[in-house]
Design an enzyme around this catalytic site. Structure first.
Site, short mmCIF file in Angstrom:
data_model
loop_
_atom_site.label_atom_id
_atom_site.label_comp_id
_atom_site.label_asym_id
_atom_site.label_seq_id
_atom_site.Cartn_x
_atom_site.Cartn_y
_atom_site.Cartn_z
N HIS A 365 0.82 -1.20 0.00
CA HIS A 365 0.00 0.00 0.00
C HIS A 365 0.87 1.26 0.00
O HIS A 365 1.86 1.33 0.72
CB HIS A 365 -0.91 0.01 1.23
CG HIS A 365 -1.80 1.20 1.33
ND1 HIS A 365 -1.74 2.11 2.36
CD2 HIS A 365 -2.80 1.64 0.51
CE1 HIS A 365 -2.64 3.05 2.18
NE2 HIS A 365 -3.31 2.78 1.07
N SER A 366 0.51 2.22 -0.85
CA SER A 366 1.10 3.55 -0.81
C SER A 366 2.64 3.49 -0.91
O SER A 366 3.18 2.86 -1.82
CB SER A 366 0.65 4.27 0.47
OG SER A 366 0.95 5.64 0.44
N LEU A 367 3.34 4.11 0.02
CA LEU A 367 4.80 4.13 -0.01
C LEU A 367 5.38 2.73 0.07
O LEU A 367 6.48 2.47 -0.45
CB LEU A 367 5.33 4.98 1.15
CG LEU A 367 6.85 5.12 1.26
CD1 LEU A 367 7.42 5.85 0.04
CD2 LEU A 367 7.24 5.83 2.55
N SER A 369 4.59 0.22 -1.63
CA SER A 369 4.80 -0.32 -2.98
C SER A 369 6.10 0.20 -3.57
O SER A 369 6.78 -0.51 -4.32
CB SER A 369 3.62 0.06 -3.88
OG SER A 369 3.54 1.47 -4.04
#
Length: 624
Positions: A365-367, A369
């Site tokens: 999720h988000s950062l 990834s």
């Protein structure tokens, strides 16, 4: 930042009592003589409960294991000797491995804790007596002892199974509850205050008094409704999925555990609703990379002004993670923390389950990834690596790489000049067999992947993820032009048309090499097509669609089922953190993990589905 006060109600669960393996209900039949005996292990059912959730029953196999270990330690000597060697999931004198090998029960502490990751803990309970709806009764073991003592020496009492309204065999108090025996099968529990009032009523007339007393109490049932069966157990894990969090976990380092549990529940519901009976089993492991990082030792907190203190503290605990990762000092520390945790979880799982044959995927999720991508591809912008320094790597290969609400493409776009000044090894030829970029239309942090690979895809819509339960072949979805109405009045001019020639060449070089990484030049025909496409020499294809340059589609967009908008900041905050509780996401990912299962789903199953009213619940959440 992964916090949200809005709760989405989970769809109504399908009743799934897998204990019905030629079992008969344990209810006694009125009007017949009942032979007295202590409860057998299969008549007892163990439960667990975390946070404020209701009690959840262990599978039959787990319940039997726990009960055998319980009796071996706390039962009589004769009983214990007969249980030796019955089951082999005991790892200690008071501990039992449960829930598919991922948790451990401690009978002394009366806790069920996670084995592979810290921080997940649940209370356990031995269910002997139950309320009418088979919720375990809190004083069940005390009631059982009194019950055994009452009937073991006088079997004549057992012959009467109907209350004649003339006598109470026994009454006893435990805590704030009062328990009354009218017969072998007529046992009632009352709140202490209620019992005192109804006892006065009984003094007026025995018959009516008994009637009123029963109506004010709760009837108790001895033993669970179906027997625990050793065949009721989870299959071996066939797909291991690591869930990696983004920013904001300094505030709550258990958030990823809660998110994983929430997503696991969604997948469980999906499996019970549409894929019950499959032998495939996916398990989801939370991965916490933030709590292992020390970073600046509190220096940022010391330099934080006191003005707007609350807002600054939130930013320090969330958005600051992006700055830490961009730092040449702490970026490497974050990569090491995540890689070490992934390798640890994988190694410990293999060690405990050496005979399991499984694939591995990542949901980031988000950062998270971005960090995952950098570890797998070997991106190291932080240091000048010496010849003898080791490169960070994972001890396994990925089947799927799911990115949720991901800004990865922005990071890649900003790095493109740096990437291609280096050797091609800085951008390896593979990442995973399949890459999926999943995002909500109003998630402000999420960006598309496909226009990086083939620039013309900026004119075409991402693939829409269907509502859960609908059978859909995403590989057959054609390209659809973005309509001006889809942009809600935004500027539709392609900004790349105003770029200089040098910038255009740099972008095309980036697209070509990123395409190579995605194995889009695996044969000469594709390679020719890509070259022609980039040189604008390829004739227009049917329906004016771009060259089929992508090996598979990368961008997948969710339904806007909560009515969000770009001007609603609460909506944007929620959509960035809503993936874990979204049943469309759960169905999509589960069917990507096991694509063969979707062939068993019929569209007719959708006729009785119950989809939560996300829009109504979101509006209610805003009001509260």
């Amino acid at each position: 930042m992964e916090t949200s006060s809005i709760q989405i109600e989970e769809p109504e669960l399908v009743f799934d009592d897998r204990q019905n393996y030629n079992n008969t209900p344990n209810n006694q039949v009125n009007g017949t003589a009942i032979t007295f005996e202590p409860l057998k292990p299969e008549k007892v059912r163990w439960f667990y409960k975390s946070d404020s959730k209701r009690w959840t029953k262990f599978d039959g196999f787990d319940s039997l294991n726990i009960e055998y270990r319980y009796r071996a330690n706390f039962g009589n000597e004769e009983e214990a000797s007969s249980l030796n060697g019955s089951y082999n999931y005991f790892v200690g004198l008071y501990t039992v491995v449960v829930r598919g090998g991922l948790y451990e029960v401690d009978l002394l502490k009366k806790k069920c804790t996670s084995i592979f990751w810290p921080g997940e803990e649940a209370d356990i309970f031995r269910g002997v007596w139950f309320y009418d709806g088979y919720e375990p009764y809190e004083y069940g073991e005390e009631v059982e002892r009194e019950h055994l003592n009452l009937f073991k020496d006088d079997t004549r009492k057992i012959e009467t199974t109907e209350d004649n309204g003339k006598s109470v065999l026994k009454d006893v108090t435990f805590g704030d509850m009062h328990i009354v025996w009218y017969s072998f099968t007529e046992v009632y529990s009352f709140k202490q205050k209620t019992f005192i009032n109804t006892k006065l009523m009984r003094s007026v007339t025995k018959k009516l008094g008994t009637y009123f007393q029963k109506s004010a109490g709760y009837k108790l049932i001895r033993s669970y409704k179906t027997d625990a069966n050793e065949k009721d157990k989870l299959n071996d894990i066939t797909h291991l999925v690591f869930l990696i969090h983004g920013i904001g976990h300094k505030i709550d380092n258990k958030k990823i555990i809660k998110n994983t549990s929430q997503f696991r529940d969604c997948v469980k519901w999906i499996k019970q609703k549409y894929f019950l009976g499959t032998e495939q089993r996916a398990e989801f492991f939370p991965v916490d990379w933030r709590s292992q990082c020390s970073f600046d030792g509190g220096l940022v907190e010391q330099i934080t002004p006191l003005n707007l203190k609350n807002i600054r503290q939130i930013l320090n605990s969330s958005a600051m993670d992006i700055m830490y990762y961009s730092s040449p000092v702490y970026g490497r520390e974050i990569q090491n923390s995540l890689a070490n945790e992934l390798n640890r979880l994988h190694s410990e799982f293999v060690e405990r389950h050496p005979h399991h044959h499984f694939k591995v995927s990542i949901m980031a999720h988000s950062l998270g990834s971005v960090i995952s991508y950098d570890i797998i591809t070997g991106w190291e912008p932080f240091i000048k690596r010496a010849d003898n320094s080791s490169r960070i790597h994972l001890n396994f290969e990925l089947e799927n790489f799911f990115c949720l609400g991901s800004p990865l493409s922005v990071f890649l776009a900003l790095r493109q000049n740096q990437i291609f000044k280096e050797d091609l090894d800085m951008f390896p030829m593979w990442l995973a067999k399949k890459v999926y970029n999943i995002y909500h239309p109003t998630d402000p942090v999420a960006y598309r992947f496909e226009p990086l690979v083939a620039r013309d895809y900026c004119r075409y819509k991402p693939i829409g993820i269907q509502a859960y339960g609908i059978k859909w072949d995403y590989s057959e979805v054609g390209l659809e032009l973005i309509d001006s109405n889809d942009l809600s009045g935004e500027d539709t001019t392609n900004p790349t048309e105003s770029k200089t020639l040098d910038t255009k060449k740099e972008n095309e070089t980036f697209s070509r090499k990123l395409s190579t990484w995605l194995n889009m030049s695996s044969n000469n025909e594709n390679k020719t097509n890509i070259n022609q496409f980039e040189n604008n020499t390829l004739p227009p294809s049917k329906n004016s669609t771009p060259v089929e340059a992508l090996n598979h589609r990368l961008d997948y967009i969710l339904r806007d089922s909560i009515g969000g908008s770009a001007s609603n900041y609460l909506s944007m905050l929620y959509t960035h953190t809503s993936y874990w509780s979204n049943y469309d996401v759960a169905y999509f990912i589960y069917t990507r993990l096991f694509p063969e299962l979707e062939k068993t789903v019929e569209d007719s199953l959708r006729s009785d589905k119950k989809i939560p009213n996300y829009n109504l619940q979101f509006e209610q959440g805003k009001k509260t």
